[in-house]
Scaffold this motif. Structure first.
Motif, PDB file in Angstrom:
ATOM      1  N   ASP A  21    -124.315 -47.765  88.759  1.00 17.22           N
ATOM      2  CA  ASP A  21    -123.104 -47.703  87.924  1.00 17.22           C
ATOM      3  C   ASP A  21    -122.926 -48.954  87.067  1.00 17.22           C
ATOM      4  N   GLY A  22    -123.908 -49.841  87.053  1.00 15.29           N
ATOM      5  CA  GLY A  22    -123.847 -51.022  86.177  1.00 15.29           C
ATOM      6  C   GLY A  22    -123.283 -52.253  86.859  1.00 15.29           C
ATOM      7  N   ASN A  23    -122.689 -52.065  88.063  1.00 18.19           N
ATOM      8  CA  ASN A  23    -122.152 -53.232  88.764  1.00 18.19           C
ATOM      9  C   ASN A  23    -123.279 -53.984  89.487  1.00 18.19           C
ATOM     10  N   TYR A  24    -122.932 -55.184  89.960  1.00 21.42           N
ATOM     11  CA  TYR A  24    -123.899 -55.979  90.702  1.00 21.42           C
ATOM     12  C   TYR A  24    -123.472 -56.060  92.151  1.00 21.42           C
ATOM     13  N   LYS A  25    -124.463 -55.909  93.042  1.00 27.50           N
ATOM     14  CA  LYS A  25    -124.183 -56.120  94.462  1.00 27.50           C
ATOM     15  C   LYS A  25    -124.832 -57.439  94.854  1.00 27.50           C
ATOM     16  N   THR A  69    -119.518 -56.505  95.785  1.00 32.30           N
ATOM     17  CA  THR A  69    -119.873 -55.827  94.544  1.00 32.30           C
ATOM     18  C   THR A  69    -118.915 -56.269  93.446  1.00 32.30           C
ATOM     19  N   VAL A  70    -119.476 -56.680  92.321  1.00 32.37           N
ATOM     20  CA  VAL A  70    -118.642 -57.138  91.201  1.00 32.37           C
ATOM     21  C   VAL A  70    -119.106 -56.452  89.917  1.00 32.37           C
ATOM     22  N   THR A  71    -118.192 -56.334  88.976  1.00 36.10           N
ATOM     23  CA  THR A  71    -118.558 -55.805  87.665  1.00 36.10           C
ATOM     24  C   THR A  71    -119.272 -56.913  86.882  1.00 36.10           C
ATOM     25  N   PRO A  72    -120.100 -56.547  85.892  1.00 35.06           N
ATOM     26  CA  PRO A  72    -120.788 -57.575  85.101  1.00 35.06           C
ATOM     27  C   PRO A  72    -119.805 -58.553  84.457  1.00 35.06           C
ATOM     28  N   GLU A  73    -118.646 -58.022  84.039  1.00 38.91           N
ATOM     29  CA  GLU A  73    -117.662 -58.886  83.385  1.00 38.91           C
ATOM     30  C   GLU A  73    -117.140 -59.944  84.361  1.00 38.91           C
ATOM     31  N   GLU A  74    -116.802 -59.491  85.579  1.00 39.81           N
ATOM     32  CA  GLU A  74    -116.340 -60.435  86.616  1.00 39.81           C
ATOM     33  C   GLU A  74    -117.431 -61.456  86.918  1.00 39.81           C
TER      34      GLU A  74
END
Lengths: 111, 264
Positions: free
Chosen positions: B168-172, B180-185
């Motif tokens: 889903d594009g997020n990073y773990k 798990t964080v969003t790329p923006e975070e």
């Protein structure tokens, strides 16, 4: 007054510390540098790693202050100033952390 | 009649050496009193520096607690070897500075210039390494601001298998615990770490630079004393620059493990 000053006439006694004191301090600091790098690579819980790193840094600081900065050979007033700096730093850190760490315990959305 | 004059009448002279008269300010009765005044003033300044830098360290710690995963990943971008060499260099410079102060106390002007020169040399190596480090951050677009890009950190994390891009594009991020964080975070929080890195090392580097200028001035002074073959010179300026220099060393003693090392 004259009596008072006469008491100090011989008084500009500065400590010329033997060279070996500085050399041993440097050796101690270099050993602690190796220890702190090694500790950084030993797998351990995050909190423990931080505590170890801070403890070694504090020890190194006390060596630098005592010998390089001559606190060990200085008067009580210098000692008081050095201790006061440390004391206020500890107050600042403990109170700030007491606030931030306990915020999640409050039943309101916060930090 | 001043105290000094009264004393001279009563005891001949209050000063152990005629050259001391030049050094002693008229507001002081004895050199010991003058030196203590210098010393306490310098310590008050250092205490102020401790609190001002301590606040930045405290803020760094609070954000590290909050964004431990992001900060741990970002800190792997710092080069612990270069940082270690810089620690070594600064410790050595503290030693040579202490030796310079010792030479000044003994009025050995030539030796004082030599040791101040060593200190300046080590400080130069330190600043050169900092330049190398900063330019690497620039190349990797890791300077906080408009051009900031966390790609280097993401790639590094993937390579070390502590960061995994999710479908889903997020990073773990996988450390002791997973997050798990969003790329923006991820971008914002790693940028925050690098902000702390640049503020702390930048302020420290600025202090080193100021120290280098002060050492340069001391060298000129010592050279003049050397040329004049001055039997007794005021060693307190050297002692005070020494205190400042050791303090700057102590700041680095904390920066190195807290930014470069913990969580390796």
């Amino acid at each position: 007054m004259a009596e008072h000053t006469a008491h100090h006439t011989e008084g500009h006694e500065h400590h010329v510390v033997p060279i070996r004191v500085y050399t041993w301090t440097l050796i101690g600091l270099l050993i602690l540098l190796i220890v702190t790098v090694a500790a950084g690579f030993i797998p351990m819980p995050v909190w423990l790693g931080t505590v170890v790193a801070l403890a070694i840094a504090a020890f190194k600081t006390s060596l630098v202050m005592a010998f390089f900065m001559h606190v060990k050979f200085s008067g009580k007033l210098v000692w008081l100033f050095a201790a006061a700096g440390f004391f206020w730093l500890v107050i600042m850190i403990i109170f700030a952390y007491a606030d931030y760490i306990t915020r999640p315990w409050e039943p309101v959305p916060g930090f | 009649m001043s105290v000094k004059e009264a004393e001279v009448l009563e005891h001949g002279t209050s000063l152990a050496h005629p050259a001391h008269e030049e050094i002693l300010g008229e507001q002081f009765e004895t050199l010991e009193q003058q030196n203590n005044a210098y010393l306490i003033g310098m310590w008050a300044f250092i205490v102020q520096e401790v609190l001002f830098l301590g606040a930045i360290f405290a803020a760094y710690g609070i954000y590290r607690l909050k964004y431990l995963h992001e900060f741990t990943l970002a800190h792997k971008e710092l080069d612990w070897v270069v940082g270690g060499i810089n620690t070594l260099v600064l410790l050595a410079s503290s030693y040579t500075m202490a030796r310079a102060v010792r030479a000044a106390m003994q009025n050995k002007h030539g030796r004082q210039i030599l040791y101040l020169g060593f200190t300046l040399f080590f400080a130069g190596i330190f600043m050169f390494n900092k330049y190398i480090e900063y330019s690497k951050k620039y190349e990797h677009h890791l300077i906080p601001g408009w051009g900031y890009d966390a790609h280097a950190i993401v790639e590094h994390g993937e390579k070390k298998k502590i960061l995994e891009p999710l479908p889903d594009g997020n990073y773990k991020i996988k450390l002791e615990t997973e997050k798990t964080v969003t790329p923006e975070e991820f971008k914002q929080r790693t940028q925050l770490f690098l902000g702390f890195y640049f503020i702390l090392t930048g302020l420290h580097g600025l202090h080193v630079l100021v120290g280098m200028i002060a050492i340069g001035v001391l060298m000129v002074r010592a050279y003049i004393d050397y040329k004049k073959r001055k039997p007794v010179a005021d060693y307190m300026p050297v002692e005070m620059v020494g205190l400042y220099w050791h303090f700057v060393d102590i700041v680095w003693i904390f920066i190195y493990p807290l930014l470069y090392l913990i969580g390796r």
